[in-house]
Scaffold this motif. Structure first.
Motif, mmCIF file in Angstrom:
data_model
loop_
_atom_site.group_PDB
_atom_site.id
_atom_site.type_symbol
_atom_site.label_atom_id
_atom_site.label_comp_id
_atom_site.label_asym_id
_atom_site.label_seq_id
_atom_site.Cartn_x
_atom_site.Cartn_y
_atom_site.Cartn_z
ATOM 1 N N ASP A 1 0.796 -1.227 0.000
ATOM 2 C CA ASP A 1 0.000 0.000 0.000
ATOM 3 C C ASP A 1 0.832 1.282 0.000
ATOM 4 O OD1 ASP A 1 -2.324 -1.459 -0.057
ATOM 5 O OD2 ASP A 1 -2.648 -1.364 2.114
ATOM 6 N N ASP A 2 2.014 1.250 0.593
ATOM 7 C CA ASP A 2 2.827 2.454 0.699
ATOM 8 C C ASP A 2 3.888 2.563 -0.387
ATOM 9 O OD1 ASP A 2 1.454 3.287 2.980
ATOM 10 O OD2 ASP A 2 2.742 2.092 4.283
ATOM 11 N N GLY A 3 4.025 1.517 -1.186
ATOM 12 C CA GLY A 3 5.080 1.491 -2.196
ATOM 13 C C GLY A 3 4.654 2.103 -3.506
ATOM 14 N N PRO A 4 5.585 2.125 -4.441
ATOM 15 C CA PRO A 4 5.274 2.691 -5.754
ATOM 16 C C PRO A 4 4.251 1.849 -6.508
ATOM 17 C CG PRO A 4 7.498 1.783 -5.732
ATOM 18 C CD PRO A 4 6.955 1.654 -4.352
ATOM 19 N N ILE A 5 3.671 2.469 -7.481
ATOM 20 C CA ILE A 5 2.773 1.803 -8.420
ATOM 21 C C ILE A 5 3.556 1.671 -9.715
ATOM 22 C CG2 ILE A 5 0.658 2.081 -9.765
ATOM 23 C CD1 ILE A 5 -0.414 3.666 -7.294
ATOM 24 N N TYR A 6 3.583 0.466 -10.264
ATOM 25 C CA TYR A 6 4.356 0.210 -11.468
ATOM 26 C C TYR A 6 3.436 0.086 -12.673
ATOM 27 C CZ TYR A 6 7.841 -1.002 -7.977
ATOM 28 O OH TYR A 6 8.695 -0.961 -6.905
ATOM 29 N N VAL A 7 3.828 0.719 -13.769
ATOM 30 C CA VAL A 7 3.124 0.589 -15.038
ATOM 31 C C VAL A 7 4.125 0.112 -16.087
ATOM 32 C CG1 VAL A 7 1.247 2.207 -14.537
ATOM 33 C CG2 VAL A 7 3.391 3.069 -15.526
ATOM 34 N N PHE A 8 3.604 -0.498 -17.133
ATOM 35 C CA PHE A 8 4.415 -1.240 -18.088
ATOM 36 C C PHE A 8 4.138 -0.741 -19.501
ATOM 37 C CE2 PHE A 8 3.278 -3.499 -14.336
ATOM 38 C CZ PHE A 8 4.484 -4.029 -13.890
ATOM 39 N N ALA A 9 5.180 -0.307 -20.192
ATOM 40 C CA ALA A 9 5.030 0.242 -21.540
ATOM 41 C C ALA A 9 5.023 -0.894 -22.566
ATOM 42 C CB ALA A 9 6.144 1.246 -21.823
ATOM 43 N N SER A 10 4.154 -1.857 -22.352
ATOM 44 C CA SER A 10 4.130 -3.061 -23.188
ATOM 45 C C SER A 10 3.599 -2.797 -24.589
ATOM 46 C CB SER A 10 3.293 -4.155 -22.527
ATOM 47 O OG SER A 10 1.951 -3.730 -22.388
ATOM 48 N N TYR A 11 2.597 -1.961 -24.700
ATOM 49 C CA TYR A 11 1.984 -1.621 -25.991
ATOM 50 C C TYR A 11 1.616 -2.881 -26.764
ATOM 51 C CZ TYR A 11 1.100 2.073 -29.510
ATOM 52 O OH TYR A 11 0.529 2.976 -30.380
ATOM 53 N N GLY A 12 1.182 -3.905 -25.992
ATOM 54 C CA GLY A 12 0.765 -5.167 -26.596
ATOM 55 C C GLY A 12 1.880 -5.881 -27.334
ATOM 56 N N GLY A 13 3.144 -5.556 -27.016
ATOM 57 C CA GLY A 13 4.274 -6.169 -27.693
ATOM 58 C C GLY A 13 4.656 -5.488 -28.995
ATOM 59 N N ALA A 14 4.083 -4.319 -29.260
ATOM 60 C CA ALA A 14 4.405 -3.570 -30.488
ATOM 61 C C ALA A 14 5.906 -3.246 -30.527
ATOM 62 C CB ALA A 14 3.586 -2.288 -30.548
ATOM 63 N N PRO A 15 6.436 -2.945 -31.705
ATOM 64 C CA PRO A 15 7.880 -2.687 -31.824
ATOM 65 C C PRO A 15 8.342 -1.335 -31.290
ATOM 66 C CG PRO A 15 6.818 -2.531 -33.968
ATOM 67 C CD PRO A 15 5.771 -3.008 -32.993
ATOM 68 N N LYS A 16 7.426 -0.480 -30.844
ATOM 69 C CA LYS A 16 7.839 0.826 -30.303
ATOM 70 C C LYS A 16 7.140 1.061 -28.969
ATOM 71 C CE LYS A 16 4.288 3.431 -32.710
ATOM 72 N NZ LYS A 16 3.961 4.601 -33.503
ATOM 73 N N ASP A 17 7.684 2.000 -28.216
ATOM 74 C CA ASP A 17 7.097 2.360 -26.926
ATOM 75 C C ASP A 17 5.826 3.175 -27.150
ATOM 76 O OD1 ASP A 17 9.214 1.180 -25.466
ATOM 77 O OD2 ASP A 17 10.405 3.008 -25.609
#
Length: 141
Positions: free
Chosen positions: A53-69
């Motif tokens: 609860d007190d830690g960071p929230i992580y997000v992922f630039a997966s873009y569905g596995g696309a070749p770019k961010d």
């Protein structure tokens, strides 16, 4: 914004931060960024990982596995101060955050945990031609 994202955002807001459909039973937040070039506010629905609860929230630039961010990743790199909305099914809280891109072992362990919880993330990593899928830590500011 595409129709899929618009529907997820509407569903998120209608159901107190707990969208259904593809994202039923998945942790989803709304990320508000500032456009790297335009300076305009941008909105993206994203799955996230929070280990405590007190830690960071992580997000992922997966873009569905696309070749770019995805664009939201470039926006965060250019403007690391952002805001997120997270809901518990009854109410939604808007939180100011600061973004930090993870590297090395820290990035690898967080991504591995997300892939363990949601196997599609392992598939994205196998599918992409990018060297790595970026992981971003969001901390309250």
């Amino acid at each position: 914004m595409n129709d899929f994202n618009a529907q997820v955002i509407a569903d998120f807001k209608q159901h107190g931060g707990k969208p259904g459909g593809y994202f039923k039973n998945a942790p989803v937040l709304l990320l508000y960024t500032t456009g790297a070039k335009s300076g305009a506010e941008r909105l993206s629905p994203l799955m996230y990982l929070q280990q405590d609860d007190d830690g960071p929230i992580y997000v992922f630039a997966s873009y569905g596995g696309a070749p770019k961010d995805p664009a939201w990743f470039h926006n965060l790199v250019a403007h690391p101060d952002a805001e997120i909305e997270i809901g518990d099914g009854t109410s939604i809280e808007r939180i100011p955050v600061r973004a930090r891109v993870l590297e090395g072992d820290e990035r690898d362990s967080i991504y591995a945990e997300q892939a363990r919880r949601f196997p599609q993330f392992a598939e994205y990593e196998q599918k992409t031609t990018r060297e790595v899928i970026p992981v971003v830590a969001l901390t309250r500011r």
